[in-house]
Design a protein around this motif. Structure first.
Motif, PDB file in Angstrom:
ATOM      1  N   VAL A 139      -9.859   7.737  -4.933  1.00 50.38           N
ATOM      2  CA  VAL A 139      -9.514   7.426  -3.545  1.00 50.38           C
ATOM      3  C   VAL A 139     -10.784   7.138  -2.747  1.00 50.38           C
ATOM      4  CG1 VAL A 139      -8.447   8.295  -1.434  1.00 50.38           C
ATOM      5  CG2 VAL A 139      -7.421   8.824  -3.656  1.00 50.38           C
ATOM      6  N   GLY A 140     -11.800   7.980  -2.932  1.00 44.69           N
ATOM      7  CA  GLY A 140     -13.069   7.754  -2.244  1.00 44.69           C
ATOM      8  C   GLY A 140     -13.720   6.444  -2.648  1.00 44.69           C
ATOM      9  N   GLY A 176     -18.833  15.140   8.844  1.00 43.81           N
ATOM     10  CA  GLY A 176     -20.032  15.029   8.008  1.00 43.81           C
ATOM     11  C   GLY A 176     -19.803  15.554   6.607  1.00 43.81           C
ATOM     12  N   ALA A 177     -18.548  15.790   6.229  1.00 45.75           N
ATOM     13  CA  ALA A 177     -18.263  16.305   4.885  1.00 45.75           C
ATOM     14  C   ALA A 177     -18.429  15.193   3.850  1.00 45.75           C
ATOM     15  CB  ALA A 177     -16.844  16.867   4.832  1.00 45.75           C
ATOM     16  N   ARG A 178     -18.611  15.595   2.609  1.00 45.17           N
ATOM     17  CA  ARG A 178     -18.655  14.622   1.498  1.00 45.17           C
ATOM     18  C   ARG A 178     -17.269  14.018   1.349  1.00 45.17           C
ATOM     19  NH1 ARG A 178     -21.283  19.311   0.249  1.00 45.17           N
ATOM     20  NH2 ARG A 178     -23.535  19.131  -0.117  1.00 45.17           N
ATOM     21  N   VAL A 179     -17.230  12.735   0.993  1.00 49.76           N
ATOM     22  CA  VAL A 179     -15.958  12.035   1.015  1.00 49.76           C
ATOM     23  C   VAL A 179     -14.941  12.678   0.075  1.00 49.76           C
ATOM     24  CG1 VAL A 179     -16.599  10.343  -0.761  1.00 49.76           C
ATOM     25  CG2 VAL A 179     -14.868   9.759   0.961  1.00 49.76           C
ATOM     26  N   ASN A 180     -15.372  13.143  -1.094  1.00 51.66           N
ATOM     27  CA  ASN A 180     -14.409  13.738  -2.031  1.00 51.66           C
ATOM     28  C   ASN A 180     -13.951  15.120  -1.582  1.00 51.66           C
ATOM     29  OD1 ASN A 180     -14.471  11.498  -3.637  1.00 51.66           O
ATOM     30  ND2 ASN A 180     -15.886  12.338  -5.139  1.00 51.66           N
ATOM     31  N   GLU A 181     -14.733  15.780  -0.742  1.00 51.89           N
ATOM     32  CA  GLU A 181     -14.276  17.050  -0.169  1.00 51.89           C
ATOM     33  C   GLU A 181     -13.096  16.805   0.770  1.00 51.89           C
ATOM     34  OE1 GLU A 181     -18.519  19.523  -0.133  1.00 51.89           O
ATOM     35  OE2 GLU A 181     -17.865  18.434   1.656  1.00 51.89           O
ATOM     36  N   LEU A 182     -12.999  15.577   1.288  1.00 53.29           N
ATOM     37  CA  LEU A 182     -11.899  15.223   2.189  1.00 53.29           C
ATOM     38  C   LEU A 182     -10.733  14.597   1.441  1.00 53.29           C
ATOM     39  CD1 LEU A 182     -14.114  13.755   5.042  1.00 53.29           C
ATOM     40  CD2 LEU A 182     -12.984  15.990   5.013  1.00 53.29           C
ATOM     41  N   MET A 198       0.841  -1.196   0.000  1.00 51.31           N
ATOM     42  CA  MET A 198       0.000   0.000   0.000  1.00 51.31           C
ATOM     43  C   MET A 198       0.880   1.250   0.000  1.00 51.31           C
ATOM     44  SD  MET A 198      -3.215   1.130   0.177  1.00 51.31           S
ATOM     45  CE  MET A 198      -4.215  -0.145   0.949  1.00 51.31           C
ATOM     46  N   THR A 199       0.527   2.238  -0.831  1.00 45.01           N
ATOM     47  CA  THR A 199       1.277   3.492  -0.873  1.00 45.01           C
ATOM     48  C   THR A 199       1.052   4.278   0.421  1.00 45.01           C
ATOM     49  OG1 THR A 199      -0.540   4.744  -1.888  1.00 45.01           O
ATOM     50  CG2 THR A 199       0.984   3.606  -3.374  1.00 45.01           C
ATOM     51  N   GLU A 200       1.932   5.223   0.672  1.00 44.69           N
ATOM     52  CA  GLU A 200       1.800   6.048   1.873  1.00 44.69           C
ATOM     53  C   GLU A 200       0.463   6.783   1.874  1.00 44.69           C
ATOM     54  OE1 GLU A 200       3.741  10.097   3.844  1.00 44.69           O
ATOM     55  OE2 GLU A 200       4.739   9.113   2.164  1.00 44.69           O
ATOM     56  N   GLU A 201       0.096   7.336   0.726  1.00 47.64           N
ATOM     57  CA  GLU A 201      -1.152   8.096   0.647  1.00 47.64           C
ATOM     58  C   GLU A 201      -2.371   7.178   0.790  1.00 47.64           C
ATOM     59  OE1 GLU A 201       2.232   9.793  -1.252  1.00 47.64           O
ATOM     60  OE2 GLU A 201       1.072   8.055  -1.943  1.00 47.64           O
ATOM     61  N   GLY A 202      -2.286   5.980   0.178  1.00 48.79           N
ATOM     62  CA  GLY A 202      -3.394   5.046   0.284  1.00 48.79           C
ATOM     63  C   GLY A 202      -3.614   4.576   1.704  1.00 48.79           C
ATOM     64  N   ALA A 203      -2.505   4.296   2.419  1.00 45.56           N
ATOM     65  CA  ALA A 203      -2.614   3.880   3.815  1.00 45.56           C
ATOM     66  C   ALA A 203      -3.175   5.016   4.674  1.00 45.56           C
ATOM     67  CB  ALA A 203      -1.235   3.451   4.322  1.00 45.56           C
ATOM     68  N   ALA A 204      -2.745   6.248   4.386  1.00 51.99           N
ATOM     69  CA  ALA A 204      -3.239   7.391   5.148  1.00 51.99           C
ATOM     70  C   ALA A 204      -4.728   7.617   4.895  1.00 51.99           C
ATOM     71  CB  ALA A 204      -2.446   8.643   4.774  1.00 51.99           C
ATOM     72  N   ALA A 205      -5.155   7.429   3.669  1.00 47.29           N
ATOM     73  CA  ALA A 205      -6.577   7.593   3.355  1.00 47.29           C
ATOM     74  C   ALA A 205      -7.415   6.584   4.131  1.00 47.29           C
ATOM     75  CB  ALA A 205      -6.803   7.439   1.855  1.00 47.29           C
ATOM     76  N   ARG A 206      -6.957   5.333   4.148  1.00 45.71           N
ATOM     77  CA  ARG A 206      -7.703   4.303   4.880  1.00 45.71           C
ATOM     78  C   ARG A 206      -7.683   4.602   6.379  1.00 45.71           C
ATOM     79  NH1 ARG A 206      -6.547  -1.888   3.380  1.00 45.71           N
ATOM     80  NH2 ARG A 206      -7.260  -1.020   1.389  1.00 45.71           N
ATOM     81  N   ARG A 207      -6.586   5.172   6.872  1.00 44.33           N
ATOM     82  CA  ARG A 207      -6.479   5.478   8.308  1.00 44.33           C
ATOM     83  C   ARG A 207      -7.319   6.669   8.716  1.00 44.33           C
ATOM     84  NH1 ARG A 207      -6.891   7.032  12.608  1.00 44.33           N
ATOM     85  NH2 ARG A 207      -5.388   7.181  14.340  1.00 44.33           N
ATOM     86  N   TRP A 208      -7.315   7.749   7.900  1.00 42.29           N
ATOM     87  CA  TRP A 208      -7.893   8.998   8.385  1.00 42.29           C
ATOM     88  C   TRP A 208      -9.251   9.363   7.777  1.00 42.29           C
ATOM     89  CZ3 TRP A 208      -6.010  10.534  12.675  1.00 42.29           C
ATOM     90  CH2 TRP A 208      -4.643  10.358  12.984  1.00 42.29           C
ATOM     91  N   ILE A 209      -9.526   8.966   6.520  1.00 42.64           N
ATOM     92  CA  ILE A 209     -10.771   9.392   5.875  1.00 42.64           C
ATOM     93  C   ILE A 209     -12.008   8.954   6.656  1.00 42.64           C
ATOM     94  CG2 ILE A 209     -12.229   9.115   3.824  1.00 42.64           C
ATOM     95  CD1 ILE A 209     -10.012  11.129   3.458  1.00 42.64           C
TER      96      ILE A 209
END
Length: 533
Positions: free
Chosen positions: A453-454, A364-370, A345-356
């Motif tokens: 990503v979303g 409550g934001a839309r996922v693509n806004e994040l 997993m890439t650094e960005e992909g792992a971070a997305a799974r961790r923080w999104i």
């Protein structure tokens, strides 16, 4: 060989021919073709019958060879539309030989060959010509005999099949247009390149001649977003492929109904309502408002299915459960986000799974806004009394797509800061938080990299690694419903909630005022911290 058939009541002669089995599906199931020859005179009928038999044979041969998405139902066009198309044939012939190459006598020969297809006042000779009198040998029918293949190729290239009377009339106009082109080309071959003053007799094709041209004009004025543009173009392409032509002016109310009925058998009713009907309706509404077309065939088309208990009166799916995550589902996702990712997993992909998931749960934001967030969008803002600095997420169209292009600032929940979210932001200084643009694999404005990503987050939530498989809820959007419920339960004003999650105000009064950083933080902090192992 068939012979003219005399109608017992009208005494008008007809062409009648049985349709072979292999042709019946291409002719809408017809077993017999019957076309009026328009005359009660037996001699004229016999001559017209020979011509009609040849035309029908060519039509059937073309249908057998043509792609199956071409129209088999003839359309009727008005005189202006037919003359406009004849002008297109004129322009094509002029452009093909615009440099005046070749001897002038070649154009004279072509012109003389067309004389029988021209009305007397347009002919270049006063000598009597054979087969130019009587109904059966009108200019239009003579034109079919002389340049029928060229006319057929032109119509086929535009996916148009005309009714017989329109076909004859168009042949006459086409012959006249080509004769005019031959005269111009004859002069050019002799060195005379002056503009043709009679070109103006052909109506200029308006931008709505084809749906693609009309759509370009629509996009210039309405400027739809990339995602809407992609979906609308896809729907319009499928609709006109279904019709078998690309002319908005030929679309009828019946075509719109047939399209609706076809799509209802293939997709959900919301898709038919919100895409298959909505997008053509928008284009035709624009065309009518700007005087490109006289009517909007989709104006009165509805898609409400009465009696179907799966849908409400507006055509929305009735859900048998709430749209938000249940507490155990939310905790299940957040717990899974804490599991370390594999080495591939890439650094960005792992971070997305961790923080999104956590950002969704606390904003409550839309996922693509994040997923589109940049490190620079995480910043401190002073409270109204300037005594406190508050960490905020700046949601802005500059980073990517935001609904209605309305930017806003949302406070970061204290629990996110406790977990070290700001440390990760600092490590990504000058970069995007959850994707690396240099690793893009062909992302487009309609489907940008951060949207993928979303999608990957949603797929992960549905996978065995998390296990939220209930198809009645949206993996990413369910957080928005949950956060709104939590804020309402905490007694937060609806105007504040709208300012946090990006919903539009319901009244002009609600548009007044600004959600200050401390107000946003006070509201966000009312969401109880999730306690997961």
């Amino acid at each position: 060989m068939t012979t003219p058939w005399l109608h017992p009541k009208t005494k008008v002669y007809y062409f009648r021919k049985g349709v072979p089995l292999r042709m019946q599906p291409l002719l809408g199931g017809k077993k017999l073709v019957q076309i009026s020859l328009g005359t009660k005179d037996p001699h004229e009928a016999r001559a017209a019958h020979i011509l009609m038999a040849a035309e029908v044979a060519k039509d059937w041969a073309a249908l057998l060879e043509a792609p199956r998405d071409l129209p088999v139902v003839p359309v009727k066009m008005d005189k202006k539309a037919l003359v406009t198309m004849a002008g297109e044939m004129y322009d094509a012939e002029i452009k093909k030989h615009e440099n005046g190459e070749g001897p002038s006598d070649q154009w004279r020969k072509k012109l003389m060959r067309l004389q029988r297809a021209l009305p007397p006042e347009e002919r270049d000779t006063d000598q009597p010509l054979p087969f130019t009198t009587g109904w059966a040998f009108s200019p239009g029918r003579n034109a079919i005999l002389i340049i029928g293949d060229e006319i057929r190729a032109f119509l086929l290239s535009r996916g148009i099949k005309l009714t017989w009377d329109c076909h004859v009339l168009f042949a006459q106009y086409a012959a006249s247009a080509l004769a005019q082109a031959y005269r111009v080309l004859e002069r050019r071959a002799k060195g005379d390149f002056r503009p043709d003053p009679d070109r103006e007799r052909f109506p200029k094709p308006v931008p709505g001649t084809t749906w693609q041209a009309l759509f370009e004009v629509y996009c210039v004025e309405r400027k739809p977003k990339a995602s809407s543009l992609k979906r609308m173009r896809g729907v319009l392409t499928a609709f006109f492929e279904f019709l078998g032509h690309d002319r908005p002016g030929l679309v009828t109310d019946d075509d719109a109904i047939r399209w609706k009925q076809k799509r209802l058998k293939e997709v959900a009713i919301q898709t038919v309502r919100d895409a298959d009907i909505a997008h053509p309706r928008a284009l035709f509404r624009f065309a009518k408002a700007n005087k490109y077309l006289p009517t909007n065939p989709f104006a009165d088309v509805t898609v409400v299915i009465k009696g179907d208990k799966r849908y409400d009166r507006a055509g929305n799916v009735k859900n048998t459960r709430e749209l938000e995550y249940r507490p155990e589902e939310a905790e299940q996702i957040l717990r899974a986000s804490l599991v370390p990712c594999g080495p591939r997993m890439t650094e960005e992909g792992a971070a997305a799974r961790r923080w999104i998931p956590w950002l969704c749960a606390y904003t409550g934001a839309r996922v693509n806004e994040l997923t589109q967030t940049r490190a620079e969008d995480i910043k401190q803002m002073r409270s109204r009394n300037k005594k406190k600095l508050i960490w905020m997420i700046h949601i802005t169209p500059e980073a990517g797509r935001v609904k209605d292009d309305d930017e806003r600032d949302v406070a970061i929940h204290p629990h996110l800061i406790e977990q070290g979210f700001l440390d990760y932001v600092k490590s990504r200084e000058g970069k995007c938080l959850f994707y690396e643009p240099s690793r893009s694999r062909g992302g487009t404005p309609a489907h940008p990299q951060y949207a993928k990503v979303g999608e990957r987050i949603a797929a992960w939530i549905r996978s065995d690694k998390v296990g939220i498989t209930d198809q009645r809820i949206s993996p990413n959007h369910a957080w928005r419903h949950l956060v709104r419920s939590q804020l309402l339960d905490a007694g937060i004003q609806e105007q504040v909630i709208n300012g946090i999650d990006g919903h539009q105000a319901k009244s002009v009064g609600q548009k007044y005022g600004r959600i200050w950083p401390e107000v946003s933080l006070r509201a966000i902090s009312r969401i109880p911290p999730y306690e997961v192992d």
